[in-house]
Write an enzyme that holds these catalytic residues in place. Structure first.
Site, PDB file in Angstrom:
ATOM      1  N   HIS B 228       0.807  -1.216   0.000  1.00 20.26           N
ATOM      2  CA  HIS B 228       0.000   0.000   0.000  1.00 20.26           C
ATOM      3  C   HIS B 228       0.843   1.271   0.000  1.00 20.26           C
ATOM      4  CE1 HIS B 228      -3.671   2.093  -0.270  1.00 20.26           C
ATOM      5  NE2 HIS B 228      -3.138   2.992   0.507  1.00 20.26           N
ATOM      6  N   TYR B 232       1.539   5.207  -2.606  1.00 18.57           N
ATOM      7  CA  TYR B 232       1.806   6.611  -2.289  1.00 18.57           C
ATOM      8  C   TYR B 232       3.175   7.028  -2.786  1.00 18.57           C
ATOM      9  CZ  TYR B 232      -2.582   6.525  -0.046  1.00 18.57           C
ATOM     10  OH  TYR B 232      -3.920   6.404   0.149  1.00 18.57           O
ATOM     11  N   HIS B 379     -10.320   0.595 -10.502  1.00 19.57           N
ATOM     12  CA  HIS B 379      -9.921   1.602  -9.514  1.00 19.57           C
ATOM     13  C   HIS B 379      -8.477   2.059  -9.719  1.00 19.57           C
ATOM     14  CE1 HIS B 379      -8.792   3.453  -5.726  1.00 19.57           C
ATOM     15  NE2 HIS B 379      -7.869   2.527  -5.587  1.00 19.57           N
ATOM     16  N   PHE B 380      -7.562   1.102  -9.808  1.00 20.05           N
ATOM     17  CA  PHE B 380      -6.168   1.569  -9.824  1.00 20.05           C
ATOM     18  C   PHE B 380      -5.719   2.073 -11.196  1.00 20.05           C
ATOM     19  CE2 PHE B 380      -5.285  -3.185  -9.773  1.00 20.05           C
ATOM     20  CZ  PHE B 380      -4.759  -3.284 -11.050  1.00 20.05           C
ATOM     21  N   HIS B 381      -6.550   1.842 -12.227  1.00 19.87           N
ATOM     22  CA  HIS B 381      -6.229   2.527 -13.482  1.00 19.87           C
ATOM     23  C   HIS B 381      -6.656   3.999 -13.426  1.00 19.87           C
ATOM     24  CE1 HIS B 381      -5.326  -1.437 -15.201  1.00 19.87           C
ATOM     25  NE2 HIS B 381      -4.653  -0.765 -16.097  1.00 19.87           N
ATOM     26  N   ARG B 442     -11.062 -10.393 -12.126  1.00 21.33           N
ATOM     27  CA  ARG B 442      -9.840  -9.782 -12.624  1.00 21.33           C
ATOM     28  C   ARG B 442      -8.815 -10.884 -12.888  1.00 21.33           C
ATOM     29  NH1 ARG B 442      -6.656  -7.163  -7.438  1.00 21.33           N
ATOM     30  NH2 ARG B 442      -5.180  -6.668  -9.072  1.00 21.33           N
ATOM     31  N   ARG B 443      -7.690 -10.523 -13.523  1.00 20.15           N
ATOM     32  CA  ARG B 443      -6.562 -11.445 -13.716  1.00 20.15           C
ATOM     33  C   ARG B 443      -7.003 -12.764 -14.325  1.00 20.15           C
ATOM     34  NH1 ARG B 443      -3.449 -10.764  -7.934  1.00 20.15           N
ATOM     35  NH2 ARG B 443      -2.044  -9.133  -8.595  1.00 20.15           N
TER      36      ARG B 443
END
Lengths: 76, 570
Positions: B228, B232, B379-381, B442-443
């Site tokens: 995580h 950041y 989300h993370f895209h 996913r994946r």
């Protein structure tokens, strides 16, 4: 041989900088200098309220789509 | 008026080299992404489905680790030198960390790509989340270890520059960009301990055959201990540009320097003790520990919401100075034809949307709805894939001319490129989120099953697939345009002033703000305490349950002892 249009130079904080095309300089149409105390970010408040309303709307929508009429998801 | 390359030619060489590695990784990783998207949607399958996971690993590692972190290494080197107004103490040390990180990244990439060639007997199809029980070739882990150690040395390099500056300026406040570099680096030191232990103590000996078993939950937890905060580590360079560059591009000034410092301190404190929120569905970790991680995560929303306020207010300041009026019409007074500004602003808008889906992911019970579905890559895209990647590309249009002394080849193409990325991601990420809500995993190379159909409440699954394929194609075209534009900019003729690189002072400066904000030792100590509180009991419990190296057996019986003591006290 670059392709670009002529724009104004930066907003005039550094008189030594030559005029001409430069990336990253806002056009020199600054109408006023706003100091810290003269600036009241009401537009920012508006934008953030809009975001907040969108968030609330999506959470409410999610409640109807995902939870209403479904069993609870049990933890543990 | 000289630009960065004239003032710091040696450092500019290093920054250019890091950017070159970053952009090479971006090109290859983006191609892998296109292959994946077209494969899983069924429109074009140029690889075997078994190779899908090789490509997926390459996409994740090359983009999320190599592209982002090499860009960070360059950006932070640029920021520390320009804000402290001094060159780095020893350029040989600087080139040494560049060599080490690059060699490590190449090793890892070779091990991954070798998986596409069966004759090589080498693979690293462990996905971006490289924990047990999936095992990679030792070269992959060794490469990762070298890469991480290289980033540590880079941090030492920046701190040495800071120490020299402090000796000359004992009573000055740390310049804002340097402050951002130092706090982010401290967070990185704290958070990479987990992945370093996982790789060096468990995964390398295991992949070499020195030990037969590892405790998979332990390697998962150590990975997420780092997994995580690393997000950041990607985001902080983007934040640095939003705070220090974007206000200037908008024609204004940063609204508040102290608020920016508060935000970076909060990230130092809260980025690490939240990793277990990636493990809500892992058996073997008690719910209470997950609840602590969730609470910390919700606190971690705060610095991003503070950022939303400060950055938008800084942009508004620019718009008002340029004649903007009204509650919303000031948005029209912003310089939307400047690719560097527009790219960063669009990235910020996408980050707001990513914030919404992040809040969903962070909630323990709502997470059950979306866990391991396509919602999560959606989300993370938005976050690393747009807030970070698009900001880095847009920032490059402003940074690269400073490093080369040559102007950008084409502003119109640059503007088209950043808008194309935004449009492509709107299609792809929206479709991914919706597909995740339908339960599409996913994946998965072939998310189509016999005698079972996913059904959409709104629209249809085939419409979502089209959106994903079209979006991914637009994103790939956008990357090609970006690389083409940067490459051609590098062969322009040098000119006197290729870019306006001045950064105006903040509206509210650091003077007068609490001096304790600059007390890096204090914040680091508190960050360590928070990590100990969040992780000591879960890790002890995992080791007690599953053994340090995976043998069952109670070692050490630390948690039992704590329970006994607690019972006596109670």
């Amino acid at each position: 041989m670059a392709i670009e249009t002529e724009t104004d130079s930066s907003s005039g904080r550094d008189p030594e900088r030559p005029k001409g095309y430069v990336v990253g300089s806002a056009p020199a149409d600054a109408e006023r200098e706003l100091s810290h105390d003269e600036f009241d970010p009401v537009g920012t408040l508006t934008v953030i309220l809009v975001y907040f309303l969108i968030l609330v709307g999506m959470w409410v929508f999610m409640y109807f789509v995902e939870f209403l009429g479904n069993e609870l998801t049990v933890v543990g | 008026m000289a630009t960065y390359v004239d003032r710091y030619p040696d450092e500019a060489g290093v920054v250019k080299a890091t950017f070159a590695v970053a952009f090479a990784a971006l090109g290859v990783g983006a191609l892998f992404g296109l292959v994946q998207a077209l494969h899983r949607t069924g429109y074009l399958r140029v690889i075997d489905s078994t190779d899908y996971y090789t490509v997926l690993t390459g996409h994740g590692v090359l983009l999320a680790l190599v592209f982002t972190i090499f860009f960070l290494l360059g950006l932070f080197t640029w920021a520390i030198t320009r804000s402290l107004e001094r060159p780095l103490p020893n350029i040989k040390l600087t080139w040494a960390w560049f060599g080490l990180t690059t060699t490590g990244a190449v090793f890892a990439a070779v091990a991954i790509v070798a998986g596409l060639f069966p004759s090589l007997d080498m693979s690293a199809d462990v996905l971006y989340t490289f924990y047990a029980p999936l095992q990679a070739h030792p070269l992959f882990y060794v490469g990762l270890a070298m890469f991480i150690i290289g980033t540590w040395i880079a941090g030492v390099d920046w701190f040495l520059a800071y120490r020299e500056w402090r000796a000359d300026n004992p009573d000055e406040r740390i310049p804002l960009q340097a402050f951002m570099v130092l706090t982010t680096t401290l967070m990185w030191y704290l958070s990479t301990l987990g992945v370093a232990v996982s790789v060096v103590v468990f995964l390398i000996p295991w992949s070499l055959g020195f030990i037969d078993t590892v405790n998979p939950l332990l390697t998962r937890t150590l990975f997420w201990y780092f997994g995580h905060p690393v997000v950041y580590f990607w985001l902080m360079p983007a934040y640095m540009m939003w705070y220090t560059v974007l206000p200037k591009l908008a024609g204004g000034r940063l609204f508040s320097d102290p608020l920016a410092r508060v935000v970076f301190v909060l990230f130092l404190l809260l980025s690490t003790p939240v990793g277990i929120h990636h493990q809500y569905l892992d058996p073997g970790i008690a719910e209470g520990f997950k609840f602590i991680a969730m609470t910390n995560t919700m606190f971690l929303l705060l610095p991003s919401l503070l950022t939303a306020f400060t950055v938008v207010a800084s942009m508004e300041h620019g718009a008002r100075q340029r004649g903007g009026e009204g509650y919303l019409s000031w948005l029209g007074a912003l310089p939307w034809r400047d690719p560097a500004f527009t790219g960063m602003a669009l990235a910020g808008i996408m980050f707001a949307a990513g914030g919404f889906s992040g809040m969903i992911n962070a909630g323990m019970n709502i997470n059950y709805l979306v866990h391991n579905t396509l919602w999560v890559p959606g989300h993370f895209h938005l976050t690393v894939g747009t807030a970070v990647a698009l900001t880095m590309m847009a920032g490059s249009y402003w940074l690269v001319p400073q490093l080369t002394g040559r102007r950008l080849y084409s502003r119109p193409i640059a503007l088209f490129q950043v808008v194309l990325w935004f449009v492509g991601m709107v299609f792809m990420s929206n479709a991914m989120h919706r597909a995740g809500l339908l339960g599409i995993p996913r994946r998965t190379a072939e998310p189509q099953y016999q005698s079972f159909d996913f059904s959409a409440t709104v629209g249809s699954v085939s419409e979502l697939r089209i959106q994903m394929a079209v979006g991914a194609t637009l994103l790939f075209v956008s990357v090609v345009l970006f690389l083409f534009n940067v490459l051609l900019s590098a062969i322009e003729d040098p000119i006197e002033m290729p870019v306006d690189d001045s950064l105006p002072a903040p509206l509210s400066g650091a003077d007068g703000s609490p001096v304790v904000l600059d007390n890096l030792r204090l914040w680091t100590a508190i960050a360590v305490v928070l990590v100990v509180l969040a992780y000591s009991l879960p890790l002890a419990s995992i080791v007690t349950d599953g053994g340090l190296f995976g043998e069952s057996g109670a070692f050490p019986v630390f948690v039992d002892a704590v329970y006994r003591v607690a019972g006596v006290v109670a």
